[in-house]
Design an enzyme around this catalytic site. Structure first.
Site, PDB file in Angstrom:
ATOM      1  N   GLU A   1      20.820 -24.817  30.565  1.00  0.00           N
ATOM      2  CA  GLU A   1      19.635 -25.441  29.950  1.00  0.00           C
ATOM      3  C   GLU A   1      20.063 -26.504  28.954  1.00  0.00           C
ATOM      4  OE1 GLU A   1      16.456 -25.519  31.326  1.00  0.00           O
ATOM      5  OE2 GLU A   1      16.757 -23.347  31.328  1.00  0.00           O
TER       6      GLU A   1
ATOM      7  N   ASP B   1      21.516 -31.069  31.532  1.00  0.00           N
ATOM      8  CA  ASP B   1      21.415 -32.172  32.517  1.00  0.00           C
ATOM      9  C   ASP B   1      21.623 -33.541  31.856  1.00  0.00           C
ATOM     10  OD1 ASP B   1      18.877 -32.108  31.336  1.00  0.00           O
ATOM     11  OD2 ASP B   1      17.769 -32.256  33.232  1.00  0.00           O
TER      12      ASP B   1
ATOM     13  N   ASP C   1      14.913 -31.422  38.471  1.00  0.00           N
ATOM     14  CA  ASP C   1      13.714 -30.933  39.163  1.00  0.00           C
ATOM     15  C   ASP C   1      13.533 -31.587  40.528  1.00  0.00           C
ATOM     16  OD1 ASP C   1      13.488 -29.784  36.709  1.00  0.00           O
ATOM     17  OD2 ASP C   1      11.591 -30.756  36.163  1.00  0.00           O
TER      18      ASP C   1
ATOM     19  N   GLY D   1       1.914 -27.052  34.699  1.00  0.00           N
ATOM     20  CA  GLY D   1       2.233 -26.970  33.274  1.00  0.00           C
ATOM     21  C   GLY D   1       2.844 -25.642  32.864  1.00  0.00           C
TER      22      GLY D   1
ATOM     23  N   TYR E   1      12.482 -32.098  21.776  1.00  0.00           N
ATOM     24  CA  TYR E   1      13.320 -32.425  22.937  1.00  0.00           C
ATOM     25  C   TYR E   1      14.044 -33.749  22.686  1.00  0.00           C
ATOM     26  CZ  TYR E   1      14.482 -33.564  27.837  1.00  0.00           C
ATOM     27  OH  TYR E   1      15.145 -33.903  28.999  1.00  0.00           O
TER      28      TYR E   1
ATOM     29  N   LEU F   1       7.290 -24.751  35.964  1.00  0.00           N
ATOM     30  CA  LEU F   1       7.866 -24.567  37.305  1.00  0.00           C
ATOM     31  C   LEU F   1       7.938 -25.896  38.053  1.00  0.00           C
ATOM     32  CD1 LEU F   1       6.195 -21.190  38.311  1.00  0.00           C
ATOM     33  CD2 LEU F   1       8.294 -21.634  37.037  1.00  0.00           C
TER      34      LEU F   1
HETATM   35  P1  ADP Z   1       5.146 -28.914  35.076  1.00  0.00           P
HETATM   36  O1  ADP Z   1       5.976 -29.883  35.847  1.00  0.00           O
HETATM   37  O2  ADP Z   1       5.952 -27.986  34.253  1.00  0.00           O
HETATM   38  O3  ADP Z   1       4.151 -28.174  35.930  1.00  0.00           O
HETATM   39  P2  ADP Z   1       4.272 -31.328  33.813  1.00  0.00           P
HETATM   40  O4  ADP Z   1       3.450 -31.603  32.603  1.00  0.00           O
HETATM   41  O5  ADP Z   1       5.617 -31.909  33.921  1.00  0.00           O
HETATM   42  O6  ADP Z   1       4.300 -29.748  34.010  1.00  0.00           O
HETATM   43  O7  ADP Z   1       3.466 -31.830  35.092  1.00  0.00           O
HETATM   44  C1  ADP Z   1       2.121 -31.442  35.286  1.00  0.00           C
HETATM   45  C2  ADP Z   1       1.283 -32.662  35.676  1.00  0.00           C
HETATM   46  O8  ADP Z   1       1.628 -33.095  37.019  1.00  0.00           O
HETATM   47  C3  ADP Z   1      -0.203 -32.364  35.751  1.00  0.00           C
HETATM   48  O9  ADP Z   1      -0.830 -32.449  34.479  1.00  0.00           O
HETATM   49  C4  ADP Z   1      -0.678 -33.467  36.688  1.00  0.00           C
HETATM   50  O10 ADP Z   1      -0.794 -34.694  35.996  1.00  0.00           O
HETATM   51  C5  ADP Z   1       0.482 -33.570  37.682  1.00  0.00           C
HETATM   52  N1  ADP Z   1       0.213 -32.685  38.835  1.00  0.00           N
HETATM   53  C6  ADP Z   1       0.924 -31.584  39.201  1.00  0.00           C
HETATM   54  N2  ADP Z   1       0.373 -30.996  40.293  1.00  0.00           N
HETATM   55  C7  ADP Z   1      -0.705 -31.740  40.619  1.00  0.00           C
HETATM   56  C8  ADP Z   1      -1.716 -31.655  41.635  1.00  0.00           C
HETATM   57  N3  ADP Z   1      -1.706 -30.680  42.528  1.00  0.00           N
HETATM   58  N4  ADP Z   1      -2.683 -32.611  41.663  1.00  0.00           N
HETATM   59  C9  ADP Z   1      -2.666 -33.615  40.772  1.00  0.00           C
HETATM   60  N5  ADP Z   1      -1.767 -33.739  39.794  1.00  0.00           N
HETATM   61  C10 ADP Z   1      -0.794 -32.814  39.694  1.00  0.00           C
HETATM   62 MG    MG Z   2       7.319 -31.327  34.974  1.00  0.00          MG
END
Ligand code: ADP
Ligand code: MG
Length: 388
Positions: A33, A36, A171, A121, A220, A124
């Site tokens: 962790e 990267d 990722d 969010g 971060y 994952l």
């Molecule tokens: P994580 O990658 O940990 O889930 P992030 O904040 O990096 O969290 O990414 C989440 C964002 O990615 C969401 O708020 C949205 O903007 C976008 N996103 C992820 N999945 C979808 C989806 N199925 N449809 C639309 N946007 C998505």
């Molecule tokens: Mg993300």
């Protein structure tokens, strides 16, 4: 019904025509962790939660994108030159389209239907999943088959430049290169990896604390700056180094007095964490899951005490995990200040682990954690894979 048949039907009723379907998984990092961006090692695995993208051709050069999760449509004109981010979910797929075009992959217009099982969010990486699934869909739709590494880099750049999040390559890389039943030991400098079998007797249990502290993004960036400072100072004595990846534990001790106490602690975490990833890989190669688990426990302590990115909820989650039956190792995973823990659990006890953890965590915090029992999954591709 498979997700494919339902997504195909939904695509037909929204846009008409027969789409092709692509999918890309989320991921969890087992160990390594905050390494990267220090050009070190990490050990993620793709997990069995996928983002699905159905894609069909359009006559014009527009993209029409619908997200089932956000119940919203977005569109973009590929022929119009400059485009500003909208600061909404559509920046992820549109950013990817722009990066593909900038890299010389001219795209045809397309309709896209997005549907994702990756919890959003929760740490994952639903973001890499949507980027990678969109990139595969758009490229293939236009007759391109870019190298996977190039796709990973394009998706990372879309997130860095268009979405505006300074993420590393892990990722996107693991979403593309993931292998069923395997974790990847990723060399974040060489951008190469070794696949390591995770025996069937072990489950990856991801436990979401359900908290995300405000500090996450500012801290971060501060950690990245601390690491850069350590490298700058150490370079006066060790001119050959480029990143903390190049510093040994002995060298760090030797020049400890030359850097600030904070920079020393951050560097000590990174140097130790890289060594722990290498040792964990050895442990997996020799089937020694208990040793892997010890490295996970050390990783958590180091993130808590040296890198200082844990929080009370993560520490509690890890303490509770250590009290359960069948646990090999537990630690926070992801950037920190909330988010999830990763637990390596004997498959026979995974159900019981989930139940007891949920109860204990709820009793202590009043929060109901989301807990997922996973196995390493296959990386991104067309679905079904016989389609191409
Ligand atoms: P994580 O990658 O940990 O889930 P992030 O904040 O990096 O969290 O990414 C989440 C964002 O990615 C969401 O708020 C949205 O903007 C976008 N996103 C992820 N999945 C979808 C989806 N199925 N449809 C639309 N946007 C998505
Ligand atoms: Mg993300």
């Amino acid at each position: 019904m498979t997700p494919r048949s339902t997504i195909v039907e939904r695509f037909r009723s929204r846009f008409g025509g027969d789409p092709r379907v692509y999918r890309a998984p989320g991921r969890v990092n087992l160990i390594g962790e905050h390494t990267d961006y220090n050009e070190g090692f990490a050990m993620p695995a793709a997990i069995e939660f996928y983002c699905w993208v159905a894609v069909g051709a359009r006559e014009d050069r527009r993209l029409h994108i619908y997200s089932e999760e956000f119940s919203a449509e977005a569109d973009a004109d590929l022929s119009s030159a400059a485009r500003q981010p909208s600061k909404t979910w559509s920046d992820y797929p549109i950013g990817v389209a722009l990066q593909l075009e900038q890299a010389g992959f001219r795209l045809r217009g397309a309709n896209l239907l997005i549907e994702s099982e990756v919890p959003i969010g929760a740490g994952l990486s639903s973001s890499a999943a949507i980027e990678v699934a969109t990139a595969l869909a758009l490229a293939d739709q236009s007759g391109w088959t870019p190298e996977r590494l190039q796709l990973a880099l394009l998706c990372q750049r879309a997130e860095n430049e268009f979405v505006g999040a300074r993420v590393g390559i892990m990722d996107q890389f693991v979403s593309l290169y993931g292998e069923k039943d395997h974790a990847l030991m990723l060399d974040c400098r060489a951008l190469s990896f070794a696949s390591l079998l995770i025996p069937n007797s072990v489950k990856l249990v991801i436990s979401n604390t359900m908290v995300k502290h405000e500090l996450a993004s500012s801290e971060y960036n501060r950690r990245r700056a601390d690491c850069e400072e350590a490298v700058r100072r150490l370079r006066e004595f060790l001119p050959g180094i480029r990143a903390l990846r190049d510093v040994s534990a002995e060298q760090l001790e030797q020049y400890r007095s030359k850097i600030s106490e904070v920079a020393y602690k951050r560097a000590l975490h990174v140097v130790g964490e890289n060594a722990r990833v290498l040792d964990s890989a050895e442990a997996l190669r020799s089937g020694d899951i208990a040793r892997f688990g010890m490295r996970m426990a050390e990783s958590h302590r180091s993130l808590r005490d040296l890198y200082e990115v844990s929080c009370p909820e993560l520490d509690l989650m890890v303490d509770l995990a250590h009290q359960q039956k069948g646990v090999y190792g537990a630690r926070m995973t992801g950037g920190g200040f909330g988010g999830a823990t990763i637990n390596l659990v004997d498959a026979r006890y995974a159900g019981e682990f989930k139940e007891k953890m949920a109860k204990s965590y709820q009793r202590e915090t009043g929060l109901v954690p989301q807990i997922y029992i996973c196995r390493p999954a296959e990386g991104a591709g067309p679905f079904p894979s016989s389609d191409l």
